[in-house]
Design a protein around this motif. Sequence first.
Motif, mmCIF file in Angstrom:
data_model
loop_
_atom_site.group_PDB
_atom_site.id
_atom_site.type_symbol
_atom_site.label_atom_id
_atom_site.label_comp_id
_atom_site.label_asym_id
_atom_site.label_seq_id
_atom_site.Cartn_x
_atom_site.Cartn_y
_atom_site.Cartn_z
ATOM 1 N N ASP A 208 58.579 41.705 68.992
ATOM 2 C CA ASP A 208 59.687 41.883 67.707
ATOM 3 C C ASP A 208 59.464 43.283 67.254
ATOM 4 O O ASP A 208 60.430 43.870 66.803
ATOM 5 C CB ASP A 208 59.591 40.676 66.917
ATOM 6 C CG ASP A 208 60.011 39.373 67.685
ATOM 7 O OD1 ASP A 208 60.816 39.382 68.853
ATOM 8 O OD2 ASP A 208 59.927 38.335 67.069
ATOM 9 N N ILE A 209 58.082 43.538 66.851
ATOM 10 C CA ILE A 209 57.966 44.627 65.940
ATOM 11 C C ILE A 209 57.972 45.992 66.947
ATOM 12 O O ILE A 209 58.541 46.926 66.584
ATOM 13 C CB ILE A 209 56.367 44.671 65.742
ATOM 14 C CG1 ILE A 209 56.286 43.659 64.417
ATOM 15 C CG2 ILE A 209 55.957 45.982 64.884
ATOM 16 C CD1 ILE A 209 54.892 43.457 63.951
ATOM 17 N N ILE A 210 57.830 45.968 68.113
ATOM 18 C CA ILE A 210 57.940 47.217 69.085
ATOM 19 C C ILE A 210 59.703 47.298 69.202
ATOM 20 O O ILE A 210 60.072 48.452 68.991
ATOM 21 C CB ILE A 210 57.484 46.870 70.361
ATOM 22 C CG1 ILE A 210 55.956 46.827 70.319
ATOM 23 C CG2 ILE A 210 57.892 47.783 71.388
ATOM 24 C CD1 ILE A 210 55.343 46.583 71.747
ATOM 25 N N ARG A 211 60.394 46.307 69.227
ATOM 26 C CA ARG A 211 61.707 46.407 69.511
ATOM 27 C C ARG A 211 62.182 46.833 68.140
ATOM 28 O O ARG A 211 63.304 47.688 68.206
ATOM 29 C CB ARG A 211 62.354 44.967 69.409
ATOM 30 C CG ARG A 211 61.972 44.427 70.810
ATOM 31 C CD ARG A 211 62.631 44.809 72.190
ATOM 32 N NE ARG A 211 62.460 43.936 73.139
ATOM 33 C CZ ARG A 211 62.492 43.994 74.467
ATOM 34 N NH1 ARG A 211 62.396 45.422 74.733
ATOM 35 N NH2 ARG A 211 62.191 43.207 75.291
ATOM 36 N N THR A 212 61.915 46.723 66.745
ATOM 37 C CA THR A 212 62.339 47.060 65.703
ATOM 38 C C THR A 212 61.872 48.349 65.247
ATOM 39 O O THR A 212 62.595 48.999 64.404
ATOM 40 C CB THR A 212 62.048 46.117 64.638
ATOM 41 O OG1 THR A 212 60.757 45.794 64.467
ATOM 42 C CG2 THR A 212 62.787 44.761 65.039
ATOM 43 N N THR A 213 60.621 48.806 65.763
ATOM 44 C CA THR A 213 60.233 50.231 65.329
ATOM 45 C C THR A 213 60.026 51.329 66.278
ATOM 46 O O THR A 213 59.896 52.459 65.869
ATOM 47 C CB THR A 213 58.697 49.871 64.719
ATOM 48 O OG1 THR A 213 57.689 49.239 65.859
ATOM 49 C CG2 THR A 213 58.594 49.024 63.564
ATOM 50 N N ALA A 214 60.171 51.073 67.302
ATOM 51 C CA ALA A 214 60.292 51.923 68.491
ATOM 52 C C ALA A 214 61.156 52.866 68.351
ATOM 53 O O ALA A 214 62.388 52.426 68.133
ATOM 54 C CB ALA A 214 59.951 51.472 69.692
ATOM 55 N N THR A 215 60.970 54.139 68.572
ATOM 56 C CA THR A 215 62.101 55.021 68.382
ATOM 57 C C THR A 215 62.878 55.104 69.791
ATOM 58 O O THR A 215 63.928 55.841 69.828
ATOM 59 C CB THR A 215 61.666 56.595 68.507
ATOM 60 O OG1 THR A 215 60.625 56.881 69.203
ATOM 61 C CG2 THR A 215 60.954 56.551 67.032
ATOM 62 N N ARG A 216 62.536 54.524 70.831
ATOM 63 C CA ARG A 216 63.239 54.720 72.139
ATOM 64 C C ARG A 216 62.961 53.094 72.920
ATOM 65 O O ARG A 216 61.836 52.533 72.575
ATOM 66 C CB ARG A 216 62.895 55.884 72.985
ATOM 67 C CG ARG A 216 61.309 55.619 73.484
ATOM 68 C CD ARG A 216 60.970 57.004 74.362
ATOM 69 N NE ARG A 216 61.305 58.101 73.759
ATOM 70 C CZ ARG A 216 60.280 58.717 72.914
ATOM 71 N NH1 ARG A 216 58.972 58.005 72.967
ATOM 72 N NH2 ARG A 216 60.398 59.889 72.316
ATOM 73 N N ALA A 217 63.918 52.888 73.871
ATOM 74 C CA ALA A 217 63.739 51.525 74.412
ATOM 75 C C ALA A 217 62.754 51.615 75.583
ATOM 76 O O ALA A 217 63.033 52.466 76.367
ATOM 77 C CB ALA A 217 65.285 51.087 75.129
ATOM 78 N N THR A 218 61.705 50.986 75.543
ATOM 79 C CA THR A 218 60.622 51.148 76.714
ATOM 80 C C THR A 218 60.694 49.667 77.380
ATOM 81 O O THR A 218 60.455 48.508 76.435
ATOM 82 C CB THR A 218 59.486 51.372 76.205
ATOM 83 O OG1 THR A 218 59.317 52.784 75.477
ATOM 84 C CG2 THR A 218 58.216 51.417 77.344
ATOM 85 N N PRO A 219 60.791 49.234 78.561
ATOM 86 C CA PRO A 219 60.751 48.096 79.119
ATOM 87 C C PRO A 219 59.186 47.471 78.877
ATOM 88 O O PRO A 219 58.234 47.844 79.022
ATOM 89 C CB PRO A 219 60.818 48.337 80.836
ATOM 90 C CG PRO A 219 60.493 49.531 81.006
ATOM 91 C CD PRO A 219 61.038 50.262 79.555
#
Length: 271
Positions: A208-219
């Motif tokens: 959840d945190i990766i989804r909301t804070t990452a600057t680009r979509a990464t699988p």
Amino acid sequence: MADDRRYAPPVPSVLAGPDVRGLARQAIRILASRSEEHTDRLRARLDHLCEAFLSEEEEARHAAIQKLRNEGVTDPEIIDHVIPEVSRILGQRWADDTLSFAEVSIGSARLQETVRALIARDIAPLDADAGDHLNAPRIMLIIPRPEDHTLGTFVAADQFRRFGYAVDIIVDQHARQAALELRKHRYVMVGLTIGGRRTLASAKELVDIIRTTATRATPIVLGGSFVETEDGLKQATGVDHVAVSVRDALKKCGLDIVRADPSQNTVASHE
């Protein structure tokens, strides 16, 4: 008994290679291809390796690994198949109540030290062959809190590197720290490993945190010994994919093998 049976024995992550049921067969085939010993003697060899990693004598472990090398077993074969099988046997002995959890944990830690030493031995030639390894596509592997099954992640990292990827490993960090690391490089995959149900909540928080804070979509890919025995993990954690091997993870993310791994071809010839 004294040990807490809620915790699984430290078997290797399935993301690290072939399924656990195939590890013994593959380890036996690799050893058999290097000698004329019968299968029962080869199984005894694996038991002897277990004893070496349980021994307090460091020289016993070094001698056991060197004996494998002298017989022509390659470092990648030791990392990918022999060591995970030794780890599986230690875990089974714990489940059978013939070893304490402390003994298995110490043995597993020594196996991980050996994997790190074998990887370090081969990193320099690998980078030399790869040219500018800094430009290789990067993969982040995360061991979420409170997961303590780390051996398989280091085995998987070595396989990814042999396939031409740069790998960063995040161990025992808060989810937000892991997310911040994602901003430093452009990653083509994030891999999470879990060995039991107690890690599900932290894995979900991390995703959840990766989804909301990452600057680009990464699988994001989930692996580990738990993925073979449980259904619904994709929905429970929010990952994009669940994978049972390094090759499976790359395929599901639409990634190619950047560089052929000669050790994989060698292993394939034993099947």
